[in-house]
Design a protein around this motif. Structure first.
Motif, PDB file in Angstrom:
ATOM      1  N   MET A  70       0.750  -1.123   0.016  1.00 24.71           N
ATOM      2  CA  MET A  70      -0.007   0.033   0.008  1.00 24.71           C
ATOM      3  C   MET A  70       0.696   1.296   0.040  1.00 24.71           C
ATOM      4  O   MET A  70       1.936   1.482   0.725  1.00 24.71           O
ATOM      5  CB  MET A  70      -0.950   0.004   1.031  1.00 24.71           C
ATOM      6  CG  MET A  70      -1.767   1.083   1.408  1.00 24.71           C
ATOM      7  SD  MET A  70      -2.920   1.157   2.536  1.00 24.71           S
ATOM      8  CE  MET A  70      -4.339   0.194   1.942  1.00 24.71           C
ATOM      9  N   ILE A  71       0.662   2.148  -1.050  1.00 26.41           N
ATOM     10  CA  ILE A  71       1.404   3.265  -0.949  1.00 26.41           C
ATOM     11  C   ILE A  71       0.712   4.569  -0.967  1.00 26.41           C
ATOM     12  O   ILE A  71      -0.588   4.647  -1.842  1.00 26.41           O
ATOM     13  CB  ILE A  71       2.278   3.250  -2.356  1.00 26.41           C
ATOM     14  CG1 ILE A  71       3.266   2.323  -2.495  1.00 26.41           C
ATOM     15  CG2 ILE A  71       2.925   4.814  -2.361  1.00 26.41           C
ATOM     16  CD1 ILE A  71       4.101   2.050  -3.402  1.00 26.41           C
ATOM     17  N   ASP A  77      -2.113  -2.543  -7.665  1.00 24.65           N
ATOM     18  CA  ASP A  77      -2.799  -3.256  -8.782  1.00 24.65           C
ATOM     19  C   ASP A  77      -2.391  -4.592  -8.625  1.00 24.65           C
ATOM     20  O   ASP A  77      -3.338  -5.638  -9.087  1.00 24.65           O
ATOM     21  CB  ASP A  77      -2.856  -2.627  -9.868  1.00 24.65           C
ATOM     22  CG  ASP A  77      -3.662  -1.362 -10.172  1.00 24.65           C
ATOM     23  OD1 ASP A  77      -4.417  -0.965  -9.217  1.00 24.65           O
ATOM     24  OD2 ASP A  77      -3.384  -0.563 -11.099  1.00 24.65           O
ATOM     25  N   SER A  78      -1.242  -4.889  -8.469  1.00 20.32           N
ATOM     26  CA  SER A  78      -0.798  -6.321  -8.387  1.00 20.32           C
ATOM     27  C   SER A  78      -1.027  -7.105  -7.342  1.00 20.32           C
ATOM     28  O   SER A  78      -0.855  -8.483  -7.138  1.00 20.32           O
ATOM     29  CB  SER A  78       0.928  -6.233  -8.429  1.00 20.32           C
ATOM     30  OG  SER A  78       1.270  -5.306  -7.032  1.00 20.32           O
ATOM     31  N   THR A  79      -1.684  -6.499  -6.293  1.00 19.08           N
ATOM     32  CA  THR A  79      -2.179  -7.326  -5.459  1.00 19.08           C
ATOM     33  C   THR A  79      -3.628  -7.948  -5.639  1.00 19.08           C
ATOM     34  O   THR A  79      -3.950  -8.726  -4.707  1.00 19.08           O
ATOM     35  CB  THR A  79      -2.228  -6.589  -4.057  1.00 19.08           C
ATOM     36  OG1 THR A  79      -3.160  -5.426  -3.993  1.00 19.08           O
ATOM     37  CG2 THR A  79      -0.823  -6.054  -3.854  1.00 19.08           C
ATOM     38  N   SER A  81      -4.899 -10.092  -7.522  1.00 18.03           N
ATOM     39  CA  SER A  81      -4.959 -11.569  -7.635  1.00 18.03           C
ATOM     40  C   SER A  81      -4.482 -12.297  -6.251  1.00 18.03           C
ATOM     41  O   SER A  81      -4.550 -13.514  -6.106  1.00 18.03           O
ATOM     42  CB  SER A  81      -4.246 -11.989  -8.998  1.00 18.03           C
ATOM     43  OG  SER A  81      -2.699 -11.987  -8.287  1.00 18.03           O
ATOM     44  N   LEU A  82      -4.064 -11.488  -5.435  1.00 21.11           N
ATOM     45  CA  LEU A  82      -3.438 -12.268  -4.155  1.00 21.11           C
ATOM     46  C   LEU A  82      -4.502 -12.497  -2.969  1.00 21.11           C
ATOM     47  O   LEU A  82      -4.319 -13.437  -2.205  1.00 21.11           O
ATOM     48  CB  LEU A  82      -2.254 -11.323  -3.648  1.00 21.11           C
ATOM     49  CG  LEU A  82      -1.198 -11.123  -4.570  1.00 21.11           C
ATOM     50  CD1 LEU A  82      -0.247 -10.227  -3.673  1.00 21.11           C
ATOM     51  CD2 LEU A  82      -0.429 -12.412  -4.913  1.00 21.11           C
ATOM     52  N   HIS A  83      -5.762 -11.973  -3.252  1.00 22.49           N
ATOM     53  CA  HIS A  83      -6.888 -12.296  -2.293  1.00 22.49           C
ATOM     54  C   HIS A  83      -6.567 -12.119  -0.941  1.00 22.49           C
ATOM     55  O   HIS A  83      -6.985 -12.797   0.012  1.00 22.49           O
ATOM     56  CB  HIS A  83      -7.441 -13.716  -2.637  1.00 22.49           C
ATOM     57  CG  HIS A  83      -8.805 -13.855  -2.641  1.00 22.49           C
ATOM     58  ND1 HIS A  83      -9.570 -13.538  -3.539  1.00 22.49           N
ATOM     59  CD2 HIS A  83      -9.629 -14.136  -1.280  1.00 22.49           C
ATOM     60  CE1 HIS A  83     -10.988 -13.905  -3.069  1.00 22.49           C
ATOM     61  NE2 HIS A  83     -10.866 -13.903  -1.891  1.00 22.49           N
ATOM     62  N   GLY A  84      -5.949 -10.935  -0.609  1.00 20.54           N
ATOM     63  CA  GLY A  84      -5.841 -10.577   0.788  1.00 20.54           C
ATOM     64  C   GLY A  84      -4.633 -11.020   1.326  1.00 20.54           C
ATOM     65  O   GLY A  84      -3.972 -11.873   1.304  1.00 20.54           O
ATOM     66  N   SER A  85      -4.182 -10.395   2.722  1.00 22.72           N
ATOM     67  CA  SER A  85      -2.869 -10.436   3.174  1.00 22.72           C
ATOM     68  C   SER A  85      -2.954 -11.826   3.974  1.00 22.72           C
ATOM     69  O   SER A  85      -1.991 -12.586   4.150  1.00 22.72           O
ATOM     70  CB  SER A  85      -2.438  -9.454   4.261  1.00 22.72           C
ATOM     71  OG  SER A  85      -3.196  -9.433   5.189  1.00 22.72           O
ATOM     72  N   TYR A  86      -4.093 -12.388   4.551  1.00 26.24           N
ATOM     73  CA  TYR A  86      -4.080 -13.474   5.088  1.00 26.24           C
ATOM     74  C   TYR A  86      -3.685 -14.690   4.317  1.00 26.24           C
ATOM     75  O   TYR A  86      -2.800 -15.538   4.603  1.00 26.24           O
ATOM     76  CB  TYR A  86      -5.348 -13.767   6.137  1.00 26.24           C
ATOM     77  CG  TYR A  86      -5.320 -15.005   6.584  1.00 26.24           C
ATOM     78  CD1 TYR A  86      -4.603 -15.091   7.795  1.00 26.24           C
ATOM     79  CD2 TYR A  86      -6.223 -15.972   6.230  1.00 26.24           C
ATOM     80  CE1 TYR A  86      -4.676 -16.526   8.585  1.00 26.24           C
ATOM     81  CE2 TYR A  86      -6.135 -17.226   7.070  1.00 26.24           C
ATOM     82  CZ  TYR A  86      -5.358 -17.555   7.885  1.00 26.24           C
ATOM     83  OH  TYR A  86      -5.601 -18.786   8.710  1.00 26.24           O
ATOM     84  N   LEU A  87      -4.637 -14.840   3.075  1.00 22.11           N
ATOM     85  CA  LEU A  87      -4.223 -15.872   2.246  1.00 22.11           C
ATOM     86  C   LEU A  87      -2.953 -15.744   1.710  1.00 22.11           C
ATOM     87  O   LEU A  87      -2.218 -16.882   1.674  1.00 22.11           O
ATOM     88  CB  LEU A  87      -5.249 -15.827   1.123  1.00 22.11           C
ATOM     89  CG  LEU A  87      -5.222 -17.012   0.028  1.00 22.11           C
ATOM     90  CD1 LEU A  87      -5.411 -18.304   1.115  1.00 22.11           C
ATOM     91  CD2 LEU A  87      -6.343 -16.792  -0.826  1.00 22.11           C
TER      92      LEU A  87
END
Length: 219
Positions: A70-71, A77-79, A81-87
């Motif tokens: 986070m900036i 935008d690259s995040t 597809s990551l589906h959140g910090s926990y996953l």
């Protein structure tokens, strides 16, 4: 064999389907848990007995995986597809713990379904590994790249610094920093090189459903 980058999915059903498809073609689907094969983790496992000598019983742990995603209050935008910090980040912590503890005896004590939301920017989740209770913390909002696992003993602590590829052992307020040979490589290169080595030797034991089952609260 098929190596899939994590996160494979936020659904255990999807993970199982991928493994079934791979098996039907005579292949094995593996998830790239690269954090579990860092130089610091490898050194700790090889020298665990001597490192823990005189430290007493292991009483707790904290595994922190923070990423600067986070900036200025805006998520990169690259995040998406990551589906959140926990996953995405939590699975790194669990993969490390699964090499320190018996994976069959790692259980989430405070799982909540909202942890799997793509909007999850941080998490603080309690886990029990064998008979030791500890926490996994993830955070994308702090603007720092910090990944480390601290093991707390009756007589001190051992910190695996995954970011700096070193180990800090503290006893009686004295800290010894141990820097394993990194061959001058960045941590990501060492992690993947070590992981590929395990796969080639047929010693890769962290399967997708095992780790994801722990992450997603499978009993």
């Amino acid at each position: 064999d098929i190596i899939v980058e994590k996160p494979v999915s936020y659904s255990l059903t999807h993970v199982d389907e991928i493994r079934k498809i791979a098996k039907s073609t005579g292949r094995q689907a593996l998830c790239a848990y690269h954090a579990a094969f860092g130089t610091d983790v490898e050194y700790f496992l090889r020298h665990r007995e001597s490192l823990e000598e005189g430290m007493g019983r292991l009483v707790s742990f904290v595994s922190e995986f923070f990423d600067p995603y986070m900036i200025d209050g805006v998520l990169l935008d690259s995040t998406l597809s990551l589906h959140g910090s926990y996953l995405d980040s939590g699975i790194n912590a669990i993969s490390v713990l699964a090499r320190i503890f018996d994976p069959d005896n790692i259980h989430c004590s405070s799982f909540r379904s909202d942890l799997l939301l793509a909007t999850t920017l941080s998490s603080d989740v309690t886990y029990r590994c064998e008979d030791v209770e500890g926490r996994i913390l993830t955070d994308w909002t702090r603007g720092v790249n910090m990944k480390r696992t601290e093991l707390v003993y009756e007589g001190g602590r051992i910190l695996l610094n995954h970011t700096k590829q070193c180990i800090e052992k503290t006893v009686d307020m004295h800290t010894e920093v141990i820097t394993p040979d990194t061959c001058g490589n960045e941590r990501i290169l060492n992690q993947y090189s070590n992981m590929i080595g395990y796969i080639k030797r047929g010693e890769f034991e962290l399967f997708s459903d095992d780790i994801y089952g722990i992450l997603l609260g499978r009993p």
